[in-house]
Motif scaffolding. Structure first.
Motif, PDB file in Angstrom:
ATOM      1  N   GLY A 174      86.064  -2.558  91.318  1.00 13.32           N
ATOM      2  CA  GLY A 174      84.878  -3.090  91.973  1.00 13.32           C
ATOM      3  C   GLY A 174      83.691  -2.146  91.865  1.00 13.32           C
TER       4      GLY A 174
ATOM      5  N   PRO B 116      87.918 -11.037  99.889  1.00 15.19           N
ATOM      6  CA  PRO B 116      87.784 -10.304 101.151  1.00 15.19           C
ATOM      7  C   PRO B 116      88.745  -9.111 101.223  1.00 15.19           C
ATOM      8  CG  PRO B 116      87.962 -12.674 101.543  1.00 15.19           C
ATOM      9  CD  PRO B 116      88.310 -12.451 100.107  1.00 15.19           C
TER      10      PRO B 116
ATOM     11  N   ALA C 200      87.185  -5.954  99.678  1.00 18.82           N
ATOM     12  CA  ALA C 200      86.211  -5.302 100.551  1.00 18.82           C
ATOM     13  C   ALA C 200      86.919  -4.508 101.655  1.00 18.82           C
ATOM     14  CB  ALA C 200      85.276  -6.337 101.161  1.00 18.82           C
ATOM     15  N   HIS C 201      87.971  -5.080 102.226  1.00 16.31           N
ATOM     16  CA  HIS C 201      88.739  -4.378 103.259  1.00 16.31           C
ATOM     17  C   HIS C 201      89.402  -3.132 102.687  1.00 16.31           C
ATOM     18  CE1 HIS C 201      91.420  -3.745 106.700  1.00 16.31           C
ATOM     19  NE2 HIS C 201      92.396  -3.599 105.814  1.00 16.31           N
TER      20      HIS C 201
ATOM     21  N   VAL D 287      84.738  -8.579  93.373  1.00 17.69           N
ATOM     22  CA  VAL D 287      83.728  -8.174  94.347  1.00 17.69           C
ATOM     23  C   VAL D 287      83.076  -9.400  94.986  1.00 17.69           C
ATOM     24  CG1 VAL D 287      81.446  -7.091  94.565  1.00 17.69           C
ATOM     25  CG2 VAL D 287      83.256  -5.924  93.309  1.00 17.69           C
TER      26      VAL D 287
ATOM     27  N   ALA E 136      86.833  -0.248 102.123  1.00 20.99           N
ATOM     28  CA  ALA E 136      86.255   0.333 103.333  1.00 20.99           C
ATOM     29  C   ALA E 136      87.289   0.970 104.249  1.00 20.99           C
ATOM     30  CB  ALA E 136      85.485  -0.747 104.096  1.00 20.99           C
TER      31      ALA E 136
ATOM     32  N   THR F 276      94.726  -7.703  95.320  1.00 22.02           N
ATOM     33  CA  THR F 276      93.309  -8.088  95.294  1.00 22.02           C
ATOM     34  C   THR F 276      93.004  -8.967  94.081  1.00 22.02           C
ATOM     35  OG1 THR F 276      92.518  -6.145  94.046  1.00 22.02           O
ATOM     36  CG2 THR F 276      92.666  -5.929  96.440  1.00 22.02           C
TER      37      THR F 276
ATOM     38  N   ARG G  60      79.517  -1.311  92.926  1.00 23.11           N
ATOM     39  CA  ARG G  60      78.341  -1.585  93.748  1.00 23.11           C
ATOM     40  C   ARG G  60      77.085  -1.646  92.895  1.00 23.11           C
ATOM     41  NH1 ARG G  60      75.544   3.315  95.082  1.00 23.11           N
ATOM     42  NH2 ARG G  60      76.740   5.202  94.589  1.00 23.11           N
TER      43      ARG G  60
ATOM     44  N   ILE H 267      82.887   0.891  94.276  1.00 18.08           N
ATOM     45  CA  ILE H 267      82.877   0.633  95.716  1.00 18.08           C
ATOM     46  C   ILE H 267      83.889   1.509  96.442  1.00 18.08           C
ATOM     47  CG2 ILE H 267      82.089  -1.739  95.392  1.00 18.08           C
ATOM     48  CD1 ILE H 267      84.950  -2.671  96.003  1.00 18.08           C
ATOM     49  N   ASN H 268      84.713   2.242  95.691  1.00 18.26           N
ATOM     50  CA  ASN H 268      85.660   3.172  96.323  1.00 18.26           C
ATOM     51  C   ASN H 268      85.943   4.338  95.390  1.00 18.26           C
ATOM     52  OD1 ASN H 268      87.615   0.809  95.127  1.00 18.26           O
ATOM     53  ND2 ASN H 268      88.611   2.799  94.953  1.00 18.26           N
TER      54      ASN H 268
END
Length: 489
Positions: free
Chosen positions: A117, A308, A311-312, A304, A315, A351, A119, A127-128
């Motif tokens: 993923g 959901p 995203a979990h 992305v 984060a 995912t 950003r 994203i991570n």
């Protein structure tokens, strides 16, 4: 490629008008200068060169502190401040030159905490955070030769013997632009790139990571790029392929996601060198050497937008898992390391299923291998094997040296080679013979009652953790003195 009697003994600004009669000597001269590590012209200020077995090894030394032992997890370093352009007086003057050439090798890497993923898709900002093992390039690597010349009409690229259209690849163009933007060496000249992987391309074995790491490293050397902060070169590799930033360094390498919009702090960080855990071994089971149906780039973007769970994960799961994984590696706690790797691999592929429409990188053979690993550990009464799968069906099995032969024996028993291909099934024939004599652990047949699946695995690589990108001898060049590939399809 051997140089003539005329040798250049200064900086990498070479092959001037007085060498026009023997351009080959200029090619060798650049390599010799990089080998010697001439002070002001080391193309990567945060790399060092050592001589090993007649090969100059330029290891990426991204964030190692002073001293020899690896440090425990440190807080992320402060983002580097914006960098003003250097004053004109400090920039290099491009000499009158014919050409220069050098050859590098870069390894692939296997993530044990997955990157999935973005950003920012243009800069490949994740994203991570993620962390990976650098695979020993004696077994899996990309070799890349770059040649610069005033006579070249355009940038050209050959991959595995076939010419690719550079103008059609925005990622390749970005790597070229970022390197050239940091140096006026060979200003205005075009480059020929010849690159070869010794393992399947686009089959989920991180070929793009090795390829773009080799490209960024080679161009950085060629253009005499000096890092203004640790890990800057890895940000260039990252723009080509996100995971490529982790292939510049050896050992256990993290990619910190960063927070800056320009991506300057989204770079690689060496957690521990290759020498830290020499007992850690890897078995790569090639289930398919075909190009995957859904590319990683396309799969990430869809995930992305629609998952959901992704995203979990980014984060709330990955931050703590990164800390636990780095701690397990530094402590050489194999059980914790293997279990975390398996859990993260499973969640990554969950995912993919949570993506809409779903993405299926694993196949029936992949799922059988997962069951097999858990059965192996159950038969042994402890965690002796782990698995991880990238975006493809190929399995990466994690073992320690003392259990590697028995692990291979179990693979050979339950996933035997296609009849007639036994001799080339494993890249270590002696180890294969030892494994066949030893046999699998008692109780595995009861724990894994499936019939042997003959021929479903194409090849088995046994390897370990190794060093990062390095400079090769001129004799290993993939191009002739004119910058054209020695072999094409």
């Amino acid at each position: 490629m051997n140089g003539g009697e005329s040798r250049w003994h200064g900086k990498p600004e070479l092959a001037g008008a007085d060498e026009r009669s023997d351009p080959t000597s200029a090619l060798v001269s650049l390599h010799d200068a990089l080998q010697r590590g001439d002070a002001s012209d080391d193309p990567l200020a945060h790399h060092h060169t050592t001589k090993t077995s007649n090969t100059a090894v330029a290891h990426a030394d991204l964030v190692r502190p002073s001293g020899d032992s690896p440090s425990p997890r440190r807080p992320l370093r402060s983002p580097p401040p914006p960098l003003p352009p250097p004053p004109p007086s400090s920039r290099r003057h491009t000499p009158r030159a014919l050409m220069a050439q050098l050859t590098v090798a870069s390894p692939t890497n296997i993530a044990v905490i997955k990157y999935w993923g973005k950003r920012d898709t243009a800069l490949n900002l994740p994203i991570n955070s993620s962390v990976s093992l650098t695979i020993n390039q004696a077994d899996l690597r990309t070799v890349t030769t770059v040649t610069v010349s005033k006579d070249f009409e355009k940038d050209r690229l050959w991959l595995n013997g076939e010419e690719e259209d550079v103008s059609a690849s925005k990622r390749v163009q970005k790597v070229f632009a970022m390197v050239r933007g940091r140096s006026r060496q060979w200003e205005g000249m075009k480059v020929h790139v010849v690159s070869v992987n010794n393992f399947p391309t686009a089959a989920g074995l991180a070929s793009s990571a090795a390829g773009y790491a080799a490209l960024a490293f080679a161009l950085g050397k060629l253009y005499a790029v000096e890092e203004s902060y640790p890990g800057e070169l890895s940000t260039i590799a990252r723009v080509g392929s996100g995971s490529a930033c982790r292939s510049l360094a050896g050992g256990f390498v993290a990619w910190d996601m960063g927070s800056r919009e320009d991506g300057a702090d989204s770079c690689a960080r060496q957690v521990a060198p290759a020498e830290h855990w020499p007992e850690l071994q890897v078995l790569i089971l090639v289930v398919s050497d075909k190009k995957k149906a859904v590319s990683s780039t396309a799969g990430m973007q869809t995930a992305v937008e629609t998952s959901p769970l992704l995203a979990h994960r980014a984060a709330h799961v990955v931050p703590a898992r990164m800390l636990a994984m780095e701690a397990a590696y530094l402590k050489k706690d194999f059980a914790a390391f293997a279990q975390l790797a398996m859990q993260d691999s499973n969640q990554f592929h969950a995912t993919c299923l949570d993506t809409f429409p779903p993405i299926f990188y694993l196949n029936d053979v992949s799922r059988a291998v997962i069951q097999f690993v858990h059965a192996f550990n159950s038969a042994c009464g402890e965690t002796r094997m782990g698995y991880t799968f990238d975006a493809g069906p190929n399995a990466v099995l994690l073992v320690q040296q003392q259990h590697a032969v028995q692990a291979l024996a179990a693979v050979l028993t339950h996933f035997p080679a296609e009849p007639g291909s036994e001799a080339s099934y494993v890249n270590r024939p002696a180890m294969q013979q030892e494994a066949m004599a030893l046999g699998p652990p008692a109780g595995l047949a009861a724990a894994f009652p499936l019939e042997p699946q003959v021929g479903v695995i194409k090849h088995v690589y046994h390897t370990d953790v190794g060093p990062g990108a390095r400079l090769l001898e001129p004799s290993e060049s993939l191009a002739d003195a004119a910058g054209m590939p020695l072999r094409t399809k």
